[in-house]
Design a protein around this motif. Structure first.
Motif, PDB file in Angstrom:
ATOM      1  N   MET A   1       5.048  -5.742  -2.341  1.00 47.69           N
ATOM      2  CA  MET A   1       4.854  -4.888  -1.585  1.00 47.69           C
ATOM      3  C   MET A   1       3.644  -5.977  -1.568  1.00 47.69           C
ATOM      4  O   MET A   1       2.036  -5.473  -2.479  1.00 47.69           O
ATOM      5  CB  MET A   1       5.133  -3.492  -1.939  1.00 47.69           C
ATOM      6  CG  MET A   1       4.507  -2.846  -1.406  1.00 47.69           C
ATOM      7  SD  MET A   1       5.565  -1.353  -1.422  1.00 47.69           S
ATOM      8  CE  MET A   1       3.888  -0.582  -1.785  1.00 47.69           C
ATOM      9  N   ALA A   2       2.224  -6.267  -0.014  1.00 47.09           N
ATOM     10  CA  ALA A   2       1.227  -5.685   0.313  1.00 47.09           C
ATOM     11  C   ALA A   2       0.804  -4.736  -0.004  1.00 47.09           C
ATOM     12  O   ALA A   2       1.080  -3.571  -0.190  1.00 47.09           O
ATOM     13  CB  ALA A   2       1.043  -6.178   1.333  1.00 47.09           C
ATOM     14  N   ALA A   3      -0.755  -4.741  -0.020  1.00 49.30           N
ATOM     15  CA  ALA A   3      -1.901  -3.783  -0.358  1.00 49.30           C
ATOM     16  C   ALA A   3      -1.608  -2.722   0.889  1.00 49.30           C
ATOM     17  O   ALA A   3      -2.039  -1.735   0.260  1.00 49.30           O
ATOM     18  CB  ALA A   3      -3.079  -4.373  -0.934  1.00 49.30           C
ATOM     19  N   THR A   4      -1.041  -3.316   2.015  1.00 52.60           N
ATOM     20  CA  THR A   4      -1.540  -3.008   3.143  1.00 52.60           C
ATOM     21  C   THR A   4      -0.326  -1.959   3.818  1.00 52.60           C
ATOM     22  O   THR A   4      -0.532  -2.163   4.815  1.00 52.60           O
ATOM     23  CB  THR A   4      -2.403  -4.094   4.384  1.00 52.60           C
ATOM     24  OG1 THR A   4      -1.201  -5.324   4.502  1.00 52.60           O
ATOM     25  CG2 THR A   4      -3.240  -4.204   4.224  1.00 52.60           C
ATOM     26  N   ASP A   5       0.467  -2.295   2.922  1.00 57.42           N
ATOM     27  CA  ASP A   5       2.126  -1.838   3.154  1.00 57.42           C
ATOM     28  C   ASP A   5       2.276  -0.638   3.735  1.00 57.42           C
ATOM     29  O   ASP A   5       2.696   0.101   4.611  1.00 57.42           O
ATOM     30  CB  ASP A   5       3.295  -2.420   2.803  1.00 57.42           C
ATOM     31  CG  ASP A   5       3.969  -3.287   2.470  1.00 57.42           C
ATOM     32  OD1 ASP A   5       3.158  -4.562   3.471  1.00 57.42           O
ATOM     33  OD2 ASP A   5       4.176  -3.904   1.622  1.00 57.42           O
ATOM     34  N   ASN A   6       1.431   0.238   3.109  1.00 62.50           N
ATOM     35  CA  ASN A   6       0.938   1.751   2.880  1.00 62.50           C
ATOM     36  C   ASN A   6       0.302   2.038   3.977  1.00 62.50           C
ATOM     37  O   ASN A   6       0.568   2.924   5.338  1.00 62.50           O
ATOM     38  CB  ASN A   6       0.794   2.324   1.270  1.00 62.50           C
ATOM     39  CG  ASN A   6       1.417   2.563   0.959  1.00 62.50           C
ATOM     40  OD1 ASN A   6       2.970   2.103   1.107  1.00 62.50           O
ATOM     41  ND2 ASN A   6       1.196   2.741  -1.020  1.00 62.50           N
ATOM     42  N   LEU A   7      -0.494   1.379   4.619  1.00 64.03           N
ATOM     43  CA  LEU A   7      -1.290   2.054   5.846  1.00 64.03           C
ATOM     44  C   LEU A   7      -0.196   1.563   6.639  1.00 64.03           C
ATOM     45  O   LEU A   7      -0.761   1.896   8.179  1.00 64.03           O
ATOM     46  CB  LEU A   7      -2.254   1.083   5.516  1.00 64.03           C
ATOM     47  CG  LEU A   7      -3.836   1.340   4.322  1.00 64.03           C
ATOM     48  CD1 LEU A   7      -4.741   0.442   4.711  1.00 64.03           C
ATOM     49  CD2 LEU A   7      -4.667   3.000   5.188  1.00 64.03           C
ATOM     50  N   THR A   8       0.299  -0.086   6.982  1.00 61.36           N
ATOM     51  CA  THR A   8       0.957  -0.488   8.226  1.00 61.36           C
ATOM     52  C   THR A   8       1.959   0.997   8.542  1.00 61.36           C
ATOM     53  O   THR A   8       1.802   1.600   9.099  1.00 61.36           O
ATOM     54  CB  THR A   8       1.834  -0.922   8.534  1.00 61.36           C
ATOM     55  OG1 THR A   8       0.674  -2.369   7.646  1.00 61.36           O
ATOM     56  CG2 THR A   8       2.375  -1.790   9.034  1.00 61.36           C
ATOM     57  N   SER A   9       2.340   1.140   7.240  1.00 57.55           N
ATOM     58  CA  SER A   9       3.779   2.146   7.580  1.00 57.55           C
ATOM     59  C   SER A   9       2.483   3.765   7.946  1.00 57.55           C
ATOM     60  O   SER A   9       3.760   4.553   9.068  1.00 57.55           O
ATOM     61  CB  SER A   9       4.475   2.474   6.015  1.00 57.55           C
ATOM     62  OG  SER A   9       4.808   4.189   6.073  1.00 57.55           O
ATOM     63  N   LEU A  10       2.019   4.530   7.564  1.00 55.34           N
ATOM     64  CA  LEU A  10       1.352   5.368   7.681  1.00 55.34           C
ATOM     65  C   LEU A  10       0.891   5.691   9.342  1.00 55.34           C
ATOM     66  O   LEU A  10       1.105   6.434  10.299  1.00 55.34           O
ATOM     67  CB  LEU A  10      -0.109   5.529   6.959  1.00 55.34           C
ATOM     68  CG  LEU A  10      -1.042   6.873   7.773  1.00 55.34           C
ATOM     69  CD1 LEU A  10      -0.351   7.890   7.761  1.00 55.34           C
ATOM     70  CD2 LEU A  10      -2.201   6.875   6.384  1.00 55.34           C
ATOM     71  N   HIS A  11       0.328   3.870   9.725  1.00 59.75           N
ATOM     72  CA  HIS A  11      -0.332   3.775  11.255  1.00 59.75           C
ATOM     73  C   HIS A  11       1.981   3.885  12.288  1.00 59.75           C
ATOM     74  O   HIS A  11       1.266   4.167  13.544  1.00 59.75           O
ATOM     75  CB  HIS A  11      -0.438   2.558  11.299  1.00 59.75           C
ATOM     76  CG  HIS A  11      -0.684   1.921  12.806  1.00 59.75           C
ATOM     77  ND1 HIS A  11      -1.651   2.730  13.702  1.00 59.75           N
ATOM     78  CD2 HIS A  11      -0.660   1.440  13.554  1.00 59.75           C
ATOM     79  CE1 HIS A  11      -2.058   2.480  14.202  1.00 59.75           C
ATOM     80  NE2 HIS A  11      -1.114   1.612  15.225  1.00 59.75           N
ATOM     81  N   LYS A  12       2.701   3.360  11.800  1.00 57.60           N
ATOM     82  CA  LYS A  12       3.816   3.949  12.803  1.00 57.60           C
ATOM     83  C   LYS A  12       3.918   5.115  12.777  1.00 57.60           C
ATOM     84  O   LYS A  12       4.718   5.164  14.155  1.00 57.60           O
ATOM     85  CB  LYS A  12       5.178   2.207  12.001  1.00 57.60           C
ATOM     86  CG  LYS A  12       4.593   1.230  11.760  1.00 57.60           C
ATOM     87  CD  LYS A  12       6.311   0.641  11.191  1.00 57.60           C
ATOM     88  CE  LYS A  12       5.436  -1.440  11.654  1.00 57.60           C
ATOM     89  NZ  LYS A  12       6.947  -1.550  10.527  1.00 57.60           N
ATOM     90  N   HIS A  13       3.925   6.250  11.538  1.00 55.33           N
ATOM     91  CA  HIS A  13       4.009   6.820  11.883  1.00 55.33           C
ATOM     92  C   HIS A  13       3.555   8.209  12.548  1.00 55.33           C
ATOM     93  O   HIS A  13       3.685   8.751  13.676  1.00 55.33           O
ATOM     94  CB  HIS A  13       4.283   7.960   9.784  1.00 55.33           C
ATOM     95  CG  HIS A  13       4.371   9.096  10.164  1.00 55.33           C
ATOM     96  ND1 HIS A  13       6.050   9.522   9.998  1.00 55.33           N
ATOM     97  CD2 HIS A  13       3.713  10.406   9.972  1.00 55.33           C
ATOM     98  CE1 HIS A  13       5.864  11.147  10.418  1.00 55.33           C
ATOM     99  NE2 HIS A  13       4.249  11.293  10.250  1.00 55.33           N
TER     100      HIS A  13
END
Length: 140
Positions: A1-13
């Motif tokens: 899991m990349a360090a930015t995955d959570n940020l990408t998920s947050l942005h999609k939400h």
């Protein structure tokens, strides 16, 4: 899991919330958009004629930024922070109203240090002065 995955998920939400919010407020958006257009025109397109006008334009930029930030935050689901920006916009509007009514105070406000700004131009002082000007006495 990349360090930015959570940020990408947050942005999609956030973008999903934005789409649903825009669909819900489509009819009411015009008022906000036109108000922001008017503030933008004054702050960006108007050529100031004095330091006092420039000061009011800077406050207009603050109003525009607070409105834009509030819209962006609200559409992304950050409602508490969005209302914080609305509060700042309201207090800034009151200050602009006060300084427009009493233009001789603009230079004093601009040159005041933090202590003087709070004492002589803080939100409570400004609201009381506007209430007095408008003969509003209920205190509500």
């Amino acid at each position: 899991m990349a360090a930015t995955d959570n940020l990408t998920s947050l942005h999609k939400h956030e973008e999903a919330l934005r789409a649903r919010s825009l669909a819900a407020i489509d009819a009411d958006w015009n008022l906000v958009a036109e108000a922001m257009n008017a503030v933008y025109a004054f702050t960006h397109d108007h050529a100031y004629g004095s330091e006092n006008e420039l000061t009011l334009q800077y406050l207009g930029i603050r109003l525009f930024n607070a409105a834009g930030a509030s819209v962006k935050l609200a559409l992304s689901g950050y409602y508490q922070k969005a209302f914080h920006q609305v509060g700042d916009a309201i207090e800034t509007y009151f200050l602009v109203d006060y300084l427009s009514t009493y233009p001789e105070q603009i230079d004093e406000w601009r040159r005041a240090d933090k202590k003087k700004r709070i004492a002589h131009f803080g939100p409570g002082f400004i609201r009381n002065a506007l209430d007095k000007r408008d003969r509003y006495t209920s205190g509500d």
